[in-house]
Design an enzyme around this catalytic site. Structure first.
Site, PDB file in Angstrom:
ATOM      1  N   GLY A 231      15.413 -42.989 106.129  1.00 17.27           N
ATOM      2  CA  GLY A 231      15.929 -43.962 105.164  1.00 17.27           C
ATOM      3  C   GLY A 231      15.149 -45.267 105.183  1.00 17.27           C
TER       4      GLY A 231
ATOM      5  CG  ASP B  70      11.289 -44.871 102.339  1.00 16.56           C
ATOM      6  OD1 ASP B  70      12.342 -44.573 102.928  1.00 16.56           O
ATOM      7  OD2 ASP B  70      11.172 -44.805 101.102  1.00 16.56           O
TER       8      ASP B  70
ATOM      9  CD  GLU C 103      14.834 -51.088  96.183  1.00 14.40           C
ATOM     10  OE1 GLU C 103      14.118 -51.676  95.340  1.00 14.40           O
ATOM     11  OE2 GLU C 103      14.586 -49.942  96.606  1.00 14.40           O
TER      12      GLU C 103
HETATM   13  C1  GLC Z   1      14.140 -45.678  99.233  1.00 11.95           C
HETATM   14  C2  GLC Z   1      14.800 -46.192 100.498  1.00 11.95           C
HETATM   15  C3  GLC Z   1      15.904 -45.241 100.928  1.00 11.95           C
HETATM   16  C4  GLC Z   1      16.888 -45.062  99.774  1.00 11.95           C
HETATM   17  C5  GLC Z   1      16.171 -44.644  98.487  1.00 11.95           C
HETATM   18  C6  GLC Z   1      17.077 -44.687  97.277  1.00 11.95           C
HETATM   19  O1  GLC Z   1      13.458 -44.494  99.468  1.00 11.95           O
HETATM   20  O2  GLC Z   1      13.874 -46.362 101.514  1.00 11.95           O
HETATM   21  O3  GLC Z   1      16.567 -45.706 102.066  1.00 11.95           O
HETATM   22  O4  GLC Z   1      17.841 -44.133 100.112  1.00 11.95           O
HETATM   23  O5  GLC Z   1      15.093 -45.506  98.219  1.00 11.95           O
HETATM   24  O6  GLC Z   1      17.675 -45.933  97.136  1.00 11.95           O
END
Ligand code: GLC
Length: 421
Positions: free
Chosen positions: A162, A164, A395
């Site tokens: 999560g 990245d 975000e």
């Molecule tokens: C990105 C974030 C991830 C999230 C996704 C959708 O990839 O790093 O944590 O779940 O976006 O919001």
């Protein structure tokens, strides 16, 4: 406060997809599918606005479960979308409810969100239905993803954590070959490249997706021999909490088999984390290819706070790091994704390399509260809610200036603001 709450409700409504019933991370097109932990957090926002929809959100999330028990990081929308990588990049897998799904997962916060939802709005029938898929998913983490019986899962792609482009993954990422996909990327239509992972990062993410697609045994095999293999204290601590939460909920519902299994799962992960923790009690991120631990404590290490049996001295240390130490993770808008004092890697405006995210701030607050640190938890929640009030449901926020960055009208920022207001 009313403004933040009203606009958060609007964000959830805008991002809702009626069939099969889930909330996209954003409605602008940047994230046009169902994402795993985003959806779990969305349920907490819906709990405030429309509890029946919160249960529906979690039902569609478990509906995305694959045959092996994995609840994937993405369940793809059947409509054509500008999103890279599309479903065709993954092995041809479909979910229980017939959607195309990815072959990796994401931090398993859903059971924790379900328990919180149930405590505020008990619906025994709806909650009971979710127990079996969730316990199966937790078992998948601890079987398919733990071939060497470490007691905690092996994470096989940075997306799975999560977080990245977190500096935790720089060493293993630097080892990977690249597949140039710059021209295929769609995310930069909506957000400037400066605020997204780099093209080099994407070249490695894409190469790894291909490797997963070609692997003979994409789960157990890659967890044992894959080119990217890490222990993520964030994912593992979230799993420990989720198993314990599912156990408590199952106990309340009189489902003793699920309760026993889940208590055993929680115990296993807790023990594994304690066993490999540093002398201060905190489990770091580890590169399993060469066994090297990451020295700095970023958001993943901070999530050790979710471990029910974290030693008090470690709780003290993480409370300081996340709420007081302005050179480390404590920022005016919440918990930084990476410590400011690690000058080599820290980038205040770059995604998971410094900015604050509502998800991490809220999870740290939950951990602190569960350890009886109510004031610290309240401080973090207030920072998170204030950030949404002044910056909107962005975000993430710059780790230095607090400026809202990334996309707008972001679901989990809205949902966690609602839940915490
Ligand atoms: C990105 C974030 C991830 C999230 C996704 C959708 O990839 O790093 O944590 O779940 O976006 O919001």
């Amino acid at each position: 406060m009313a403004v933040a709450v009203d606009s958060a409700r609007e964000v959830l409504a805008q991002n809702w997809v009626d069939s099969p019933g889930y909330t996209r991370p954003t409605g602008d097109g940047l994230y046009p599918h169902q994402w795993n932990w985003d959806s779990a957090f969305a349920a907490l926002g819906w709990a405030v606005v429309d509890p029946a929809r919160a249960y529906r959100e979690l039902r569609s999330l478990t509906g995305a479960q694959g045959r092996d028990g994995c609840i994937p990081h993405i369940a793809f929308s059947p409509q054509p979308q500008h999103y890279f990588p599309s479903a065709d990049w993954w092995p041809a897998r479909t979910s229980h409810d017939g959607r195309r799904i990815s072959a990796i997962s994401q931090p398993p916060v859903a059971a924790t969100c379900l328990r919180l939802l149930f405590d505020r709005h008990p619906d025994e029938g709806a909650a009971r239905e979710l127990l079996a898929p969730l316990v199966r998913w937790h078992a998948w983490w601890l079987a398919d993803r733990d071939p060497d019986r470490l007691g905690e899962p092996t994470v096989i792609h940075p997306w799975e954590s999560g977080r990245d482009n977190a500096p935790d993954w720089d060493r293993p990422m630097n080892r990977l070959p690249e597949l140039d996909v710059a021209a295929l990327r769609q995310d930069t239509r909506w957000v400037g490249i400066d605020h997204r992972p780099s093209h080099k990062d994407y070249a490695r993410y894409a190469w790894l997706v291909r490797a997963i697609g070609k692997a003979h045994s994409p789960q157990t095999g890659l967890a044992r021999y894959g080119p990217f293999r890490v222990l993520d204290p964030g994912t593992s601590s979230i799993l420990a909490a989720a198993c314990a939460d599912l156990a408590h909920l199952a106990t309340d519902l009189g489902e003793t088999r699920v309760a026993e299994l889940s208590f055993a799962h929680a115990d296993k992960v807790e023990r594994a984390l304690r066993h490999r923790a540093n002398a201060d009690g905190i489990a770091p991120a580890v590169d399993l290819v060469d066994g090297e631990a990451v020295q700095a404590y970023g958001a993943g290490a901070a999530l050790n706070l979710l471990r029910a049996r974290l030693p008090a001295a470690a709780v003290d240390a993480l409370e300081r790091l996340t709420t007081e130490d302005a050179d480390a993770l404590a920022a005016p808008t919440g918990v930084r994704s990476w410590p400011k004092c690690d000058g080599a890697a820290y980038r205040p405006d770059s995604y998971w390399r410094g900015p604050t995210w509502a998800s991490i701030t809220w999870l740290c607050a939950l951990g602190l509260e569960r350890h009886g640190r109510d004031d610290a938890a309240a401080t973090l929640r207030a920072r998170m809610v204030d950030a949404a009030r002044t910056e909107g449901e962005r975000e993430y926020c710059d780790g230095d200036t607090g400026e809202g960055l990334g996309t707008h009208n972001f679901t989990w920022t809205a949902a966690l603001t609602l839940w915490s207001s």
